[in-house]
Design a protein around this motif. Structure first.
Motif, PDB file in Angstrom:
ATOM      1  N   VAL B 215       0.841  -1.200   0.000  1.00  0.00           N
ATOM      2  CA  VAL B 215       0.000   0.000   0.000  1.00  0.00           C
ATOM      3  C   VAL B 215       0.877   1.251   0.000  1.00  0.00           C
ATOM      4  CG1 VAL B 215      -1.677   1.299   1.325  1.00  0.00           C
ATOM      5  CG2 VAL B 215      -1.901  -1.162   1.142  1.00  0.00           C
ATOM      6  N   VAL B 216       1.941   1.208   0.790  1.00  0.00           N
ATOM      7  CA  VAL B 216       2.820   2.384   0.852  1.00  0.00           C
ATOM      8  C   VAL B 216       3.445   2.643  -0.508  1.00  0.00           C
ATOM      9  CG1 VAL B 216       4.975   3.247   1.792  1.00  0.00           C
ATOM     10  CG2 VAL B 216       3.289   2.259   3.305  1.00  0.00           C
ATOM     11  N   ARG B 217       3.885   1.579  -1.160  1.00  0.00           N
ATOM     12  CA  ARG B 217       4.486   1.783  -2.488  1.00  0.00           C
ATOM     13  C   ARG B 217       3.462   2.341  -3.462  1.00  0.00           C
ATOM     14  NH1 ARG B 217       6.226  -2.958  -4.926  1.00  0.00           N
ATOM     15  NH2 ARG B 217       5.224  -4.156  -3.279  1.00  0.00           N
ATOM     16  N   ALA B 221       3.507   5.975  -5.504  1.00  0.00           N
ATOM     17  CA  ALA B 221       3.317   6.146  -6.946  1.00  0.00           C
ATOM     18  C   ALA B 221       2.157   7.099  -7.222  1.00  0.00           C
ATOM     19  CB  ALA B 221       3.064   4.799  -7.601  1.00  0.00           C
ATOM     20  N   ASP B 222       1.055   6.928  -6.513  1.00  0.00           N
ATOM     21  CA  ASP B 222      -0.095   7.784  -6.754  1.00  0.00           C
ATOM     22  C   ASP B 222      -0.924   7.896  -5.488  1.00  0.00           C
ATOM     23  OD1 ASP B 222      -2.303   9.123  -7.566  1.00  0.00           O
ATOM     24  OD2 ASP B 222      -2.507   8.055  -9.465  1.00  0.00           O
ATOM     25  N   ARG B 223      -0.628   8.914  -4.756  1.00  0.00           N
ATOM     26  CA  ARG B 223      -1.231   9.079  -3.451  1.00  0.00           C
ATOM     27  C   ARG B 223      -2.743   9.261  -3.542  1.00  0.00           C
ATOM     28  NH1 ARG B 223       1.221  12.879   0.924  1.00  0.00           N
ATOM     29  NH2 ARG B 223      -0.363  12.739   2.519  1.00  0.00           N
ATOM     30  N   LEU B 228      -8.435   7.501  -2.776  1.00  0.00           N
ATOM     31  CA  LEU B 228      -9.801   7.323  -3.278  1.00  0.00           C
ATOM     32  C   LEU B 228     -10.299   5.902  -3.083  1.00  0.00           C
ATOM     33  CD1 LEU B 228      -9.637   9.395  -6.564  1.00  0.00           C
ATOM     34  CD2 LEU B 228     -10.885   9.933  -4.478  1.00  0.00           C
ATOM     35  N   LEU B 229      -9.358   4.958  -2.995  1.00  0.00           N
ATOM     36  CA  LEU B 229      -9.769   3.567  -2.770  1.00  0.00           C
ATOM     37  C   LEU B 229     -10.183   3.323  -1.331  1.00  0.00           C
ATOM     38  CD1 LEU B 229      -7.077   1.759  -4.917  1.00  0.00           C
ATOM     39  CD2 LEU B 229      -9.508   1.985  -5.387  1.00  0.00           C
ATOM     40  N   GLY B 230     -10.201   4.363  -0.546  1.00  0.00           N
ATOM     41  CA  GLY B 230     -10.683   4.203   0.819  1.00  0.00           C
ATOM     42  C   GLY B 230      -9.611   3.780   1.796  1.00  0.00           C
ATOM     43  N   ILE B 231      -8.357   4.009   1.435  1.00  0.00           N
ATOM     44  CA  ILE B 231      -7.274   3.657   2.351  1.00  0.00           C
ATOM     45  C   ILE B 231      -6.765   4.932   3.008  1.00  0.00           C
ATOM     46  CG2 ILE B 231      -4.920   2.776   2.456  1.00  0.00           C
ATOM     47  CD1 ILE B 231      -5.670   1.017   0.035  1.00  0.00           C
TER      48      ILE B 231
END
Lengths: 409, 343
Positions: B215-217, B221-223, B228-231
């Motif tokens: 998830v961090v990677r 790449a695209d914060r 937006l994916l809810g993370i």
């Protein structure tokens, strides 16, 4: 007058008046009184304020106008000092040739370093200038010892040639002078219970500082200055208009390097000694702090920042626990000790802590620096608490945009 | 041959320290996009964790031994550290002796807390500000941290010894068939290198093989999309800041026996480590590690006498020369990615 508009002329005249009156203004407390130790009107401090004012004004021409944050500007200060001391060793103790040489040499170095560093922008530019400055510092300590005299620092010696002055008479080192008037001679005036010191060295520095300031005003108002602002606001757009930003930024870098060299030469003129410490990156950090604290991109900000920092540095270093005891003796014992403990952390030895905290606060809450603070304050006073419009300032130079500091973002 | 090998080894421990600090700097930059000038101060705080633990363990009380007298004839005072009194002399002594490795355990929670405090308290407010402002505010923070440490520990370096077991040197030459004592290398530096390799490996595998790391990677790449994916990507980035602080902190702890900690060591390392990060390529983790070792080794090679007689003074400036050359020939550094900190 002087090719300036009315507003700038009166601004310059005020600055001149303030500079000329500094020995009086910085001596507000009567001799022998409790507060006399906060008088800043002694030559050493006043010279430093003028010199570092020049340094910061020059730095601001690069950082404030083009937005390129150089972290290695102290290199030019050091180079200027070395050049000036060499001139005094070889040619004459008159400070004029020394200062001229200091400017020329540091200008050449700035052209070389700037040509290379300005190929990158943003943080890469900061790191490149830092790398060059650290390199100069390390080389002054090691390889270039014949030129710089390494750790001892470059000093005058009795057997220096000094072609124009002839052989030194007697066994004492000659003093720096301007056409025979010694830099360290001063005239003391006692009036109103205060001692005012009018020092030749200070007035010489002040004269040069005013000249430098005048050049900076002209530069800020010139088409060239407009180009530099264009570099800061949008390089891409500038290129599309058919203008190449490179020569402008390089010119700004060289000019600001020469200002730094001038300041270095003046430091040597006041005290003919040059050491590599002046090039250390903390010295570069200091001028950054001065400029930001005062207000980057404004005319008066850097000078104000330099003055405030140099004055407070002197004053804060003097306040020790004894002084604090005197101040807070009216408090009950327990409270007094706590208060003194807290204050002692920030004064005397703790001056750097104060500087760091102040600097953080200014960057966080007042990105425009002290000038911005003063402006907000005066607006508050004028308009009461009504909502401030950000864009009603008629003079854009005096309203630094918070944000957009580093070019190329 | 043996001198080359020796210099290679000498470069490793310094290179390890550079690599560890540069790794943390790059982690912070890659995740949060913040240029952290206070990272050297974190390294220094780590080193002072080692100092603090060794001081704590050495706290002792005095007892009067009536049978012995000192040279003035007074009853001799014997200092006994509390730990020796509590846990018995053997175990207590071992604790004191091993204070630096123990300080790693002690420092990790502290460093993570320091990291969280820095991120939540200060740096959080600077995400939307220009890089120059971030540089300036963290520069101010570095000054403040440095002065605080100076107040508590004084201006002089405090020597913090490695455990007795690692005091000696390892005869590398004998192992490889050279004459004995040709290539000797202090054990502690060897351990430092091994430790650094371990930490670097751990960080990389954490990022590569765990869901959290994935998830961090993705966030690097695209914060926005990850958000937006809810993370809750901000919280993970804060944790990464804590991790980066812990990496720099343990690097400092383990470096304490090599270089006696003083209050300005952080700044000294920071300037070099920024050069390392830029050479490696802003935002590239492998680049930072590679550049750290590369510059460390180059630095030690250039201090060989043969090189120095050829190019006097090169050992002082080699890092900067390399940095300038690399930045001008490969503008993004060794492994820099496109689009990071560009025009």
């Amino acid at each position: 007058m002087f090719g300036l508009n009315k507003k700038d002329t009166s601004f310059l005249l005020i600055v001149i008046a303030l500079t000329m009156a500094t020995p009086i203004l910085l001596q507000p407390f009567a001799e022998g009184s409790e507060l006399a130790q906060f008088n800043g009107g002694y030559p050493d401090l006043m010279q430093k304020i003028a010199i570092f004012g020049i340094f910061a004004v020059g730095f601001n021409i690069l950082f404030g106008l083009t937005g390129y944050l150089s972290f290695g500007h102290a290199a030019f200060l050091g180079i200027g000092s070395y050049a000036a001391v060499w001139m005094m060793k070889l040619l004459t103790m008159n400070v004029i040739p020394a200062i001229l040489l200091a400017m020329i040499v540091s200008g050449l170095f700035a052209a070389a370093i700037g040509y290379v560093s300005l190929r990158r922008s943003g943080i890469y530019f900061s790191i490149l200038t830092l790398a060059f400055a650290q390199m100069s510092y390390k080389m002054a300590y090691s390889v270039l010892t014949p030129l710089t005299n390494g750790e001892t620092g470059l000093q005058l010696a009795l057997d220096d040639p000094r072609i124009l002055d002839g052989a030194a008479e007697g066994s004492s080192l000659p003093v720096t002078n301007i056409f025979g008037i010694a830099m360290n001679s001063s005239y003391k005036l006692e009036a109103l219970g205060r001692v005012f010191t009018f020092n030749v060295g200070y007035y010489f520095c002040a004269f040069i500082a005013i000249l430098a300031f005048y050049v900076a005003i002209r530069l800020f108002r010139s088409p060239f200055g407009m180009m530099l602002r264009a570099v800061k606001s949008n390089q891409q757009r500038m290129t599309y208009t058919g203008l190449d930003p490179k020569p402008y930024t390089l010119a700004a870098f060289v000019i600001s390097g020469m200002y730094a060299g001038l300041a270095g030469g003046l430091l040597a003129a006041m005290d003919p000694l040059a050491g590599a410490d002046r090039m250390l990156w903390t010295a570069s950090g200091e001028v950054v702090i001065m400029t930001i604290l005062g207000g980057a991109g404004t005319l008066m900000g850097p000078v104000l920042g330099a003055g405030v920092i140099k004055y407070l540095e002197n004053i804060f270093s003097k306040i020790n626990e004894g002084v604090l005891h005197d101040w807070f003796s009216f408090l009950p014992d327990g409270v007094e000790n706590v208060v003194i403990w807290v204050f002692a952390r920030f004064t005397g030895e703790g001056w750097h802590l104060t500087l760091g905290v102040t600097f953080m606060l200014v960057v966080t809450f007042l990105p425009g620096g002290l000038i911005e603070g003063l402006r907000r304050l005066s607006k508050r006073v004028k308009h009461g608490s009504q909502k401030r419009d950000k864009y009603d300032d008629p003079d854009p130079e005096h309203r630094p945009e918070p944000g957009k500091r580093v070019a190329g973002e | 041959m043996e001198t080359i090998l020796l210099q290679l080894l000498n470069g490793l421990d310094k290179g390890s320290a550079y690599a560890l600090i540069a790794l943390g700097l790059t982690l912070i930059f890659g995740t949060l996009g913040v240029v952290n000038f206070a990272h050297g101060a974190i390294f220094m705080i780590g080193a002072f964790c080692a100092v603090t633990l060794s001081k704590l363990l050495n706290l002792s009380f005095e007892t009067i031994d009536p049978e012995k007298v000192d040279f003035l004839g007074n009853p001799a005072k014997i200092k006994t550290p509390y730990v020796e009194a509590w846990f018995g002399p053997d175990f207590g002594h071992a604790l004191i002796d091993w204070s630096v490795p123990l300080a790693i355990l002690f420092s990790i929670p502290i460093m993570i807390a320091v990291g969280f405090a820095m991120e939540r308290g200060l740096i959080k407010h600077f995400y939307k500000r220009p890089h120059a402002d971030q540089i300036l505010v963290t520069f101010g923070l570095a000054i403040v941290l440095q002065e605080v440490i100076k107040y508590f520990y004084g201006a002089n370096p405090i020597s913090t010894p490695a455990p007795d077991a690692f005091k000696g040197s390892f005869d590398f030459g004998a192992m490889l068939g050279f004459d004995p004592n040709m290539i000797i290398y202090p054990y502690w530096r060897l351990i430092y290198f091994g430790f650094a390799a371990l930490v670097i490996g751990a960080v990389f595998s954490f990022l590569q093989f765990t869901t959290f790391g994935m998830v961090v990677r993705a966030g690097m790449a695209d914060r926005e999309t990850v958000g937006l994916l809810g993370i809750n990507i901000d919280r993970r980035f804060t944790i990464m800041f804590g991790l980066a602080a812990a990496v720099a902190g343990v690097a400092g702890v383990m470096y304490a026996p090599i270089l006696s900690p003083n209050y300005h060591m952080g700044m000294d390392f920071l300037v070099l480590c920024f050069v390392v990060v830029v050479v490696g390529g802003m935002g590239s983790l492998p680049g930072a590690v590679a550049a750290g070792f590369l510059l460390g080794i180059l630095e030690s090679f250039s201090s060989m006498n043969a090189v120095k007689s050829l190019l006097p003074g090169i050992d002082q400036i080699i890092i900067y020369v390399v940095a300038i050359v690399i930045l001008l020939t490969r503008p993004r550094g060794l492994m820099g990615k496109k689009g990071v900190m560009e025009e």
